[in-house]
Scaffold this motif. Structure first.
Motif, mmCIF file in Angstrom:
data_model
loop_
_atom_site.group_PDB
_atom_site.id
_atom_site.type_symbol
_atom_site.label_atom_id
_atom_site.label_comp_id
_atom_site.label_asym_id
_atom_site.label_seq_id
_atom_site.Cartn_x
_atom_site.Cartn_y
_atom_site.Cartn_z
ATOM 1 N N TRP A 165 87.684 -4.549 60.866
ATOM 2 C CA TRP A 165 87.069 -5.869 61.032
ATOM 3 C C TRP A 165 86.963 -6.284 62.493
ATOM 4 O O TRP A 165 86.189 -7.177 62.822
ATOM 5 C CB TRP A 165 87.808 -6.919 60.208
ATOM 6 C CG TRP A 165 89.299 -6.902 60.312
ATOM 7 C CD1 TRP A 165 90.069 -7.508 61.252
ATOM 8 C CD2 TRP A 165 90.200 -6.264 59.396
ATOM 9 N NE1 TRP A 165 91.406 -7.288 61.002
ATOM 10 C CE2 TRP A 165 91.517 -6.523 59.867
ATOM 11 C CE3 TRP A 165 90.038 -5.503 58.225
ATOM 12 C CZ2 TRP A 165 92.648 -6.049 59.202
ATOM 13 C CZ3 TRP A 165 91.172 -5.040 57.582
ATOM 14 C CH2 TRP A 165 92.453 -5.302 58.055
ATOM 15 N N ALA A 173 80.049 -9.396 61.283
ATOM 16 C CA ALA A 173 80.137 -10.487 60.313
ATOM 17 C C ALA A 173 81.553 -11.054 60.251
ATOM 18 O O ALA A 173 81.745 -12.277 60.188
ATOM 19 C CB ALA A 173 79.702 -9.997 58.940
ATOM 20 N N ALA A 174 82.555 -10.175 60.278
ATOM 21 C CA ALA A 174 83.949 -10.633 60.219
ATOM 22 C C ALA A 174 84.341 -11.355 61.503
ATOM 23 O O ALA A 174 84.984 -12.412 61.476
ATOM 24 C CB ALA A 174 84.884 -9.454 59.963
ATOM 25 N N ASN A 191 82.455 -12.937 63.611
ATOM 26 C CA ASN A 191 81.729 -14.199 63.785
ATOM 27 C C ASN A 191 81.805 -15.108 62.559
ATOM 28 O O ASN A 191 81.026 -16.054 62.430
ATOM 29 C CB ASN A 191 80.258 -13.903 64.098
ATOM 30 C CG ASN A 191 80.091 -13.177 65.423
ATOM 31 O OD1 ASN A 191 80.634 -13.591 66.437
ATOM 32 N ND2 ASN A 191 79.330 -12.086 65.411
ATOM 33 N N SER A 192 82.756 -14.863 61.680
ATOM 34 C CA SER A 192 82.812 -15.568 60.396
ATOM 35 C C SER A 192 83.330 -16.989 60.489
ATOM 36 O O SER A 192 83.163 -17.775 59.555
ATOM 37 C CB SER A 192 83.701 -14.784 59.421
ATOM 38 O OG SER A 192 85.042 -14.735 59.924
ATOM 39 N N THR A 207 86.513 -17.672 60.593
ATOM 40 C CA THR A 207 87.824 -17.679 59.963
ATOM 41 C C THR A 207 88.582 -16.440 60.427
ATOM 42 O O THR A 207 88.102 -15.678 61.269
ATOM 43 C CB THR A 207 87.719 -17.719 58.430
ATOM 44 O OG1 THR A 207 89.032 -17.948 57.878
ATOM 45 C CG2 THR A 207 87.164 -16.413 57.869
ATOM 46 N N ALA A 226 87.918 -12.482 56.252
ATOM 47 C CA ALA A 226 86.457 -12.401 56.121
ATOM 48 C C ALA A 226 86.008 -11.015 55.686
ATOM 49 O O ALA A 226 84.981 -10.868 55.014
ATOM 50 C CB ALA A 226 85.797 -12.767 57.454
#
Length: 610
Positions: free
Chosen positions: A387, A392-393, A395-396, A398, A403
């Motif tokens: 991750w 995506a993870a 910039n999630s 959280t 994520a």
């Protein structure tokens, strides 16, 4: 490595309560199977269980300097030899060769600033007779566990919650906040699950006297400018890793390395084997595997390949005396093993076979070794998890590990009753914790947006995620009297690598570039080029089937308190799923439910859900 416990009471004569201190201390017999001791005065009582590692006859505790101070200590100071020499020059005299006595004299010389001189993993408590105060100190990374429980006239403390819970002053209450963190997997600083109980924070000093309780943070992750170029950075990592491994091989008992076939443990293995070979010794290595795993392996969301071929390559290259501990589904799902893990950890963590296999691995190792070096924490230090490299993870908005979609972190609250889910509000809690954690990250002026983002991600892993894994490792190992050392948690390495730009951490287009190039001289090509693979988990459907049978048995108990939390209908549904097609999230959910089921039986907690 040991277990410590104690009680400070400014209004009670503790010389009349020795049996309570003995009971607190005895809860940690597994942490210290070699010896035990107590030191009791009217306002303070200290208890200790010892696992003898250095100076086997001379390191007994509690250790006291008459009229000055007494100490109970758990851990290792890897630089105790140099500190001993410095203290000798300052006029101190020693009666033993133990690191415990060096730390005690270090406190007498420098007070709580002794922490600035220590390199190691430790949790210790010192009763300073001169000022009638208790000083509790934990290592920088939180490798060794340490808890305390304020009372109306003092404090209770222990290496583990169970030591504190053995005192009648401590109530076994779990409230909504405790359950939120248990399910959320965000590792809130200071959390202990039990209401009123707190962790001594990593890099923190807690002082207790008649005026109350005070805390001071003596170490944290600071942002500093990194000026070394790529070649110099790689060389510095190589120097640090070599020095760290050499220091952590020091022991007066048999040693070994935990070998998974990944980059981290293989690097430690290669460095350790070279060191011992120079001393005429052969390194011992141990691995965990599952019956039929290599032959029937299927790639999943975090694992592309089985570990076994890479383990063989490393063992062959370094010439280690290697042993595989091979486990079957019945052993992994055995309820008695689960209960032993729960008793070791004090919390229903829900990690399933990753917990039971670790415990069984350590139990097998303990029959032959007392100290083991581990590759734990390298992913947090060098940025190894998948991750870290998933946009995506990252910039999630959280915690990246939440994520990234995988069974362990997905749908963590799905097993709970609807009203419990509403009370816990896990999404809101996680969002609050994330905002708090991000706000505490220090940045450099002029740092690029990419470096700011990745510094934050690295900080979250070093200040939160790694502490869950370190606690797991410590509890599972000490439950069988095995000391596990973590070279990648040496604060010198952590500080240096934390401040290297992300472009340096990934300069070859791969994860953990710095570690790979710094240790490639002791690695087989297969491991050097291997993609990150985490701690193994069995893929045998027989494990899931075993869980389902146990879930069905639990469902027959109409009044079991576990169903104050767990949704019966959910557990019934997943217990009927074909084990061969069960999702990893469903399997993790059953593991959590069974952990809660046995935890209620072992601890009899009082729930307070508001």
């Amino acid at each position: 490595m040991c277990g410590i416990a104690g009680w400070v009471s400014f209004d009670t004569d503790l010389t009349q309560r020795r049996e309570v201190v003995d009971a607190m201390t005895s809860t940690m017999a597994c942490r210290g199977p070699d010896d035990s001791g107590t030191w009791v005065r009217p306002n303070v009582a200290l208890g200790h269980r010892r696992l003898a590692i250095i100076d086997l006859p001379g390191g007994r505790q509690p250790m006291a300097e008459a009229g000055l101070a007494a100490m109970v200590y758990s851990g290792e100071a890897y630089n105790f030899t140099e500190l001993r020499e410095e203290l000798l020059k300052r006029g101190h005299r020693f009666e033993t060769d133990s690191d415990t006595e060096v730390v005690l004299h270090g406190y007498l010389e420098w007070g709580d600033e002794v922490v600035d001189h220590l390199n190691g993993m430790y949790a210790f408590a010192i009763w300073d007779e001169r000022d009638e105060k208790l000083v509790m100190i934990r290592d920088r990374m939180g490798i060794k566990p340490f808890y305390y429980y304020p009372t109306p006239d003092g404090v209770l403390f222990g290496s583990e919650p169970k030591a504190i819970l053995a005192n009648p002053l401590a109530r076994k209450v779990v409230d909504t906040d405790g359950l939120r963190e248990l399910m959320a997997m965000t590792k809130t600083p200071g959390w202990s699950l039990w209401k009123g109980m707190h962790e001594v924070g990593p890099g923190t000093i807690v002082t207790v006297d008649r005026s109350g309780i005070r805390t001071r943070t003596y170490w944290k992750l600071d942002a500093k400018q990194h000026t070394d170029d790529q070649e110099t950075t790689v060389e510095r990592v190589r120097e640090l890793m070599t020095d760290i491994v050499h220091r952590q091989l020091i022991a007066d008992v048999p040693r070994c390395v935990l070998l998974s076939g990944g980059l981290d443990s293989s690097a430690v293995t290669g460095l350790a084997a070279a060191r011992l070979a120079g001393q005429g010794e052969r390194l011992r290595t141990f691995s965990v595997d599952f019956q039929g795993q290599e032959e029937n392996f299927q790639p999943d969301e975090v694992r592309d390949t089985p570990d076994s071929p890479f383990i063989r390559d490393v063992a062959r290259l370094v010439g280690s005396d290697h042993k595989d501990v091979v486990l079957n589904p019945a052993e992994l799902s055995d309820p008695e093993v689960r209960r032993k893990v729960l008793a070791a950890r004090d919390i229903p963590a829900g990690l399933g076979d990753m917990d039971t296999s670790l415990y069984l691995l350590f139990k097998a190792i303990r029959a032959e070794s007392t100290v083991a070096l581990s590759g734990e924490s390298a992913d947090e230090v060098f940025g190894g998890y998948r991750w870290f490299h998933d946009e995506a993870a990252v910039n999630s908005g959280t915690f990246p590990w939440l994520a990234f979609r995988m069974g362990l972190t997905s749908e963590r609250g799905a097993l709970l009753r609807g009203e419990v889910q509403e009370k816990l509000d896990l999404p809101g809690y996680i969002a609050d914790q994330y905002a708090t954690a991000v706000a505490q990250v220090e940045h450099l002026d002029g740092e690029s947006e990419q470096d700011r983002k990745m510094r934050t991600v690295c900080n979250l892993h070093l200040s939160r995620f790694v502490r869950m894994l370190l606690d797991r490792k410590d509890r599972a190992s000490m439950a069988v009297g095995l000391e596990v050392r973590v070279p990648f948690c040496d604060h010198r390495l952590v500080e240096y690598v934390y401040n290297t730009p992300w472009s340096l951490k990934t300069f070859d287009g791969r994860e953990k570039s710095l570690l790979r190039h710094a240790t490639e001289h002791v690695l087989p090509t297969s491991v050097r080029d291997r993609v990150k693979s985490p701690y193994p988990s069995t893929q045998d459907p027989g494990y899931a089937a075993g869980l389902q049978q146990q879930a069905k048995e639990a469902l027959t108990e109409r009044d079991n308190p576990v169903f104050e939390l767990v949704d019966r209908d959910w557990l019934h549904r997943v217990s009927e799923v074909d084990p061969a097609t069960m999702s990893s999230a469903q399997r993790s959910g059953i593991d959590r439910a069974l952990d809660l089921y046995h935890w209620f039986d072992l601890y009899r907690p009082e729930l307070q859900l508001d």
